[in-house]
Design a protein around this motif. Structure first.
Motif, PDB file in Angstrom:
ATOM      1  N   HIS A  49      -1.513   2.535  -5.185  1.00 10.33           N
ATOM      2  CA  HIS A  49      -1.306   3.938  -5.561  1.00 10.33           C
ATOM      3  C   HIS A  49       0.080   4.317  -5.058  1.00 10.33           C
ATOM      4  O   HIS A  49       0.697   3.548  -4.314  1.00 10.33           O
ATOM      5  CB  HIS A  49      -2.364   4.872  -4.935  1.00 10.33           C
ATOM      6  CG  HIS A  49      -2.510   4.704  -3.446  1.00 10.33           C
ATOM      7  ND1 HIS A  49      -1.560   5.145  -2.554  1.00 10.33           N
ATOM      8  CD2 HIS A  49      -3.461   4.095  -2.699  1.00 10.33           C
ATOM      9  CE1 HIS A  49      -1.942   4.844  -1.330  1.00 10.33           C
ATOM     10  NE2 HIS A  49      -3.075   4.177  -1.386  1.00 10.33           N
ATOM     11  N   LYS A 105      -6.357  -3.792   6.507  1.00 10.10           N
ATOM     12  CA  LYS A 105      -7.506  -2.959   6.127  1.00 10.10           C
ATOM     13  C   LYS A 105      -8.628  -3.829   5.567  1.00 10.10           C
ATOM     14  O   LYS A 105      -8.367  -4.694   4.723  1.00 10.10           O
ATOM     15  CB  LYS A 105      -7.111  -1.966   5.028  1.00 10.10           C
ATOM     16  CG  LYS A 105      -6.148  -0.879   5.448  1.00 10.10           C
ATOM     17  CD  LYS A 105      -5.875   0.069   4.267  1.00 10.10           C
ATOM     18  CE  LYS A 105      -4.904   1.161   4.672  1.00 10.10           C
ATOM     19  NZ  LYS A 105      -4.570   2.059   3.541  1.00 10.10           N
ATOM     20  N   ASP A 158       1.577   2.211   4.030  1.00 10.19           N
ATOM     21  CA  ASP A 158       0.718   3.374   3.755  1.00 10.19           C
ATOM     22  C   ASP A 158       0.524   4.219   5.010  1.00 10.19           C
ATOM     23  O   ASP A 158       0.738   5.432   4.993  1.00 10.19           O
ATOM     24  CB  ASP A 158      -0.635   2.881   3.229  1.00 10.19           C
ATOM     25  CG  ASP A 158      -1.601   4.018   2.948  1.00 10.19           C
ATOM     26  OD1 ASP A 158      -1.369   4.752   1.962  1.00 10.19           O
ATOM     27  OD2 ASP A 158      -2.583   4.180   3.681  1.00 10.19           O
ATOM     28  N   THR A 169      -6.907   3.841  -1.944  1.00 11.36           N
ATOM     29  CA  THR A 169      -6.755   2.411  -1.650  1.00 11.36           C
ATOM     30  C   THR A 169      -7.905   1.548  -2.171  1.00 11.36           C
ATOM     31  O   THR A 169      -7.669   0.491  -2.766  1.00 11.36           O
ATOM     32  CB  THR A 169      -6.594   2.220  -0.128  1.00 11.36           C
ATOM     33  OG1 THR A 169      -5.339   2.773   0.236  1.00 11.36           O
ATOM     34  CG2 THR A 169      -6.621   0.761   0.272  1.00 11.36           C
ATOM     35  N   ASP A 181       0.827  -1.208   0.000  1.00 11.19           N
ATOM     36  CA  ASP A 181       0.000   0.000   0.000  1.00 11.19           C
ATOM     37  C   ASP A 181       0.864   1.263   0.000  1.00 11.19           C
ATOM     38  O   ASP A 181       1.710   1.445   0.867  1.00 11.19           O
ATOM     39  CB  ASP A 181      -0.884  -0.046   1.258  1.00 11.19           C
ATOM     40  CG  ASP A 181      -2.126   0.813   1.161  1.00 11.19           C
ATOM     41  OD1 ASP A 181      -2.038   1.940   0.632  1.00 11.19           O
ATOM     42  OD2 ASP A 181      -3.189   0.363   1.626  1.00 11.19           O
ATOM     43  N   GLN A 182       0.644   2.113  -0.974  1.00  6.84           N
ATOM     44  CA  GLN A 182       1.358   3.393  -1.172  1.00  6.84           C
ATOM     45  C   GLN A 182       2.809   3.211  -1.616  1.00  6.84           C
ATOM     46  O   GLN A 182       3.621   4.116  -1.468  1.00  6.84           O
ATOM     47  CB  GLN A 182       1.280   4.300   0.075  1.00  6.84           C
ATOM     48  CG  GLN A 182       1.455   5.774  -0.268  1.00  6.84           C
ATOM     49  CD  GLN A 182       1.570   6.720   0.903  1.00  6.84           C
ATOM     50  OE1 GLN A 182       2.504   7.503   0.972  1.00  6.84           O
ATOM     51  NE2 GLN A 182       0.593   6.688   1.825  1.00  6.84           N
ATOM     52  N   HIS A 241       1.924   8.047   5.350  1.00  5.26           N
ATOM     53  CA  HIS A 241       0.951   9.121   5.627  1.00  5.26           C
ATOM     54  C   HIS A 241       1.413   9.937   6.828  1.00  5.26           C
ATOM     55  O   HIS A 241       1.394  11.157   6.807  1.00  5.26           O
ATOM     56  CB  HIS A 241      -0.422   8.534   5.953  1.00  5.26           C
ATOM     57  CG  HIS A 241      -1.286   8.297   4.761  1.00  5.26           C
ATOM     58  ND1 HIS A 241      -1.617   9.288   3.870  1.00  5.26           N
ATOM     59  CD2 HIS A 241      -1.910   7.178   4.317  1.00  5.26           C
ATOM     60  CE1 HIS A 241      -2.414   8.780   2.925  1.00  5.26           C
ATOM     61  NE2 HIS A 241      -2.589   7.504   3.169  1.00  5.26           N
TER      62      HIS A 241
HETATM   63 ZN   LIG Z   1      -3.273   5.898   1.874  1.00  9.64          ZN
END
Ligand SMILES: [Zn+2]
Length: 549
Positions: free
Chosen positions: A352, A164, A304, A78, A37-38, A308
């Motif tokens: 992403h 998640k 992620d 996401t 993620d990310q 962040h």
């Molecule tokens: Zn994110």
């Protein structure tokens, strides 16, 4: 003559034996889809000097890297990211237009996997009831995992694991055998009554939860594992996303006191929880054990949460990826030991990318900024009251750089939506950081040369998306509440949010790399071609031909 035939036969036998030894199996025993993620494209190389041979480098050396893989729609979040990877199409068809959006059909603000008809399975008395109220109900097209199940009368098994909910649910599709996510309150892996475990967690998951790995990690600290070389202590630029402040070592005393495990999501321990449970899932569900190809979806979220909170240049982010590499190494060693490299097909990508921290870029004299989306609706309502001389609830919602007009209220005021949209456009266009603002109709009329016109259109679902959309300047983002002074986020059509890794490894994958443009929607149809099954039912991506040689 007889001697010759015997000799020929021997040769033939030898040749067959050689083929049997070298020919890869016709299908992999298991496909393992890994989403980090990310993870931006550059993280494959930025931290490479600290990577060992068994993780990212194993993929890059022994696998095939699609170096120029792009998200081909906005917004890059996401929910839409996981949906695009597994459906082979974009929000315009799969319907996952954001993590959250105003839903004009249901007339509610909704979360991408929320489904109040279902309940949590596997929580405790401490568990928030909403934690398990999820399903893929909003996902409008099939996934590659659905198609695999459909392809052979449900003989293939599909399971999904992610901290998640949305990172587990959207990849798993509509008919998985199991789908698990993490409950911060109990520290348990849970599911919902939508899934086959609706009557209760299987014994192996309950037993696994009883081992209390989250308690073990909450009693540790997080320290930098190596001397950082690619980051600095930018603890002046920490976001307001979680409880962790800048500065190693990170201690979890507050979390221990409050009895919540959510803090682990921001740390490398979050990824360890996922690897451990992914391996347990393979063992307990006997994935890859028979001739029917199984599929395990694994999504790592700690990368992620961490970026962040701490931003792209943080020591925490560097350490997160170096430790992510060790997780992958451990996971790949397990997979190869259990199945052999030729029987496992792995792909690794991201949902992403992520932006540079705007306040940090500003300090370096690079244009960047934060657009105050959280207050935009109120500001616009006040302006519209001034313009039209009457107060009205003109706007239904502002979210993901889109605006939903309140059509009922406009009808009551006897006002045309176009008239209100024009006034809103005039207001937004004057705000700093705004590149352009468009109505849906204007977006349809734009020439192909307009920047990101295709990406913008592919992000719009006719029944769900807002009436207006605005595009920000490069290096601007709209998550002002959490990331106005530090940390970072994503969501734009710019390369930092759309250029991600995509590496294939294992079954029938020849080592190599390509710099041809690959879209994120190409992954699912490529998997379908490899497995010789139908692609997901709304696929718009294409097969990555270089992988089929
Ligand atoms: Zn994110």
């Amino acid at each position: 003559m007889r001697l010759l035939s015997a000799f020929a036969l021997l040769l033939l036998f030898a040749a067959n034996a050689a083929t049997a030894q070298t020919a890869p199996p016709s299908k992999p025993k298991i496909v393992v889809g890994i989403v980090v993620d990310q993870m931006r494209y550059d993280y494959l190389y930025r931290y490479q000097r600290h990577y060992g041979p068994g993780g990212f480098n194993r993929l890059l050396k022994g696998g095939f890297s699609c170096e120029n893989t792009r998200f081909n729609y906005v917004p890059t979040y996401t929910g839409p990211g996981h949906a695009a990877i597994y459906t082979g199409t974009t929000p315009s068809l799969n319907g996952i237009i954001g993590n959250d959006w105003w839903d004009p059909e249901l007339r509610i603000k909704r979360y991408c996997t929320a489904d109040k008809r279902h309940r949590t399975v596997g929580g405790t008395a401490k568990t928030d009831p909403g934690t398990g109220q999820h399903s893929p109900v909003a996902l409008l097209s099939s996934t590659i995992t659905d198609e695999l199940r459909l392809s052979n009368n449900f003989r293939s098994k599909v399971a999904s694991v992610c901290l998640k909910d949305r990172g587990s649910i959207l990849p798993a599709g509509h008919i998985p055998n199991a789908c698990y996510w993490f409950d911060d309150a109990s520290g348990n892996w849970i599911t919902s009554t939508y899934y086959p475990d609706s009557l209760g967690l299987p014994k192996w998951v309950s037993d696994y939860n009883a081992r209390r790995w989250p308690d073990t990690f909450l009693n540790k600290t997080w320290e930098m594992g190596h001397a950082p070389t690619e980051s600095f202590d930018n603890w002046n630029y920490v976001g307001k996303y979680g409880s962790l402040k800048g500065g190693f070592p990170h201690d979890f005393a507050a979390a221990r006191a409050s009895g919540s495990y959510g803090v682990l999501r921001f740390t490398p321990y979050g990824n360890t929880l996922v690897t451990n449970f992914a391996m347990e899932t393979i063992d307990a569900m006997e994935l890859g054990a028979d001739e029917w190809t199984d599929f395990l979806c694994v999504s790592y979220s700690a990368t992620d949460y961490c970026a962040h909170q701490f931003g792209v240049h943080a020591q925490e982010t560097e350490d997160m990826y170096v430790r992510m590499d060790r997780e992958l190494s451990r996971f790949f060693e397990y997979l190869e030991r259990k199945f052999g490299k030729d029987n496992v097909l792995v792909f690794l990508t991201a949902d992403h990318g992520g932006a540079e921290t705007p306040v940090h870029l500003n300090k370096l004299h690079i244009p960047a900024g934060v657009f105050e989306e959280s207050t935009l609706e109120d500001r616009l309502e006040k302006s519209l009251e001034m313009i039209f001389g009457t107060s009205g609830n003109y706007i239904q919602a502002v979210e993901n750089q889109q605006i939903w007009l309140n059509w009922d209220a406009l009808a009551d005021l006897d006002m045309k939506p176009e008239e209100v949209a024009q006034a809103i456009g005039g207001q937004i266009r004057s705000l700093p950081g705004v590149y352009d603002v468009l109505t849906r109709h204007e977006l349809e009329m734009l020439p192909a040369e307009y920047p990101f016109v295709s990406e913008l259109r592919r992000g719009i679902h006719p029944r769900r998306s807002g009436d207006m959309i605005y595009l920000l300047d490069p290096a601007w983002h709209a998550d002002d509440k959490a990331f106005s002074t530090g940390g970072t986020t994503h969501g734009s059509p710019y390369p930092y949010d759309t250029h991600v890794p995509l590496v294939w490894y294992g079954w029938r994958i020849q080592p190599g790399e390509s710099h041809k443009i690959v879209s994120i929607t190409d992954i699912a149809p490529t998997l379908a071609a490899m497995l010789r099954i139908m692609e997901p039912n709304a696929t718009t991506g294409k097969i990555i031909e270089e992988l089929m040689r």
